[in-house]
Enzyme design. Structure first.
Site, PDB file in Angstrom:
ATOM      1  N   ASN A 140       0.829  -1.204   0.000  1.00 57.36           N
ATOM      2  CA  ASN A 140       0.000   0.000   0.000  1.00 57.36           C
ATOM      3  C   ASN A 140       0.860   1.250   0.000  1.00 57.36           C
ATOM      4  O   ASN A 140       2.040   1.213   0.344  1.00 57.36           O
ATOM      5  CB  ASN A 140      -0.933   0.004   1.217  1.00 57.36           C
ATOM      6  CG  ASN A 140      -1.969  -1.088   1.129  1.00 57.36           C
ATOM      7  OD1 ASN A 140      -2.512  -1.361   0.068  1.00 57.36           O
ATOM      8  ND2 ASN A 140      -2.246  -1.746   2.245  1.00 57.36           N
ATOM      9  N   CYS A 141       0.239   2.357  -0.372  1.00 55.49           N
ATOM     10  CA  CYS A 141       0.869   3.673  -0.430  1.00 55.49           C
ATOM     11  C   CYS A 141       1.546   3.972   0.907  1.00 55.49           C
ATOM     12  O   CYS A 141       0.956   3.702   1.955  1.00 55.49           O
ATOM     13  CB  CYS A 141      -0.215   4.704  -0.732  1.00 55.49           C
ATOM     14  SG  CYS A 141       0.395   6.366  -0.984  1.00 55.49           S
ATOM     15  N   PRO A 142       2.748   4.448   0.895  1.00 54.04           N
ATOM     16  CA  PRO A 142       3.548   4.970  -0.210  1.00 54.04           C
ATOM     17  C   PRO A 142       4.575   3.977  -0.759  1.00 54.04           C
ATOM     18  O   PRO A 142       5.412   4.346  -1.575  1.00 54.04           O
ATOM     19  CB  PRO A 142       4.262   6.165   0.427  1.00 54.04           C
ATOM     20  CG  PRO A 142       4.578   5.670   1.804  1.00 54.04           C
ATOM     21  CD  PRO A 142       3.356   4.839   2.185  1.00 54.04           C
TER      22      PRO A 142
END
Length: 74
Positions: A11-13
């Protein structure tokens, strides 16, 4: 020849950070294929290419996986 960077499940980042790091090892003129499942990757990796000067050859979704083909310029 293109190497594949599998970032599915991250998942981000993390997808954009790992893409940036991996691109440092890609010789000029060569490409890296990035596969990610995080929807934010479409926006983030596109923005990375614009700001870092990489050439984004393609960006598409294939059955829930975002696939990017990125060429190293310098």
């Amino acid at each position: 020849m293109s190497d594949i960077l599998d970032l599915k499940g991250l998942n981000c980042p993390l997808p954009v950070l790992r893409t940036k790091k991996a691109m440092k090892a890609v010789p000029a003129g060569q490409t890296l294929t990035v596969e990610a499942t995080d929807p934010a990757a479409m926006r983030d990796i596109t923005a990375l290419c614009e700001t870092a000067g990489f050439t984004l050859l393609s960006a598409e979704e294939r059955s829930g996986v975002f696939v990017f083909e990125i060429r190293q310029v310098a």
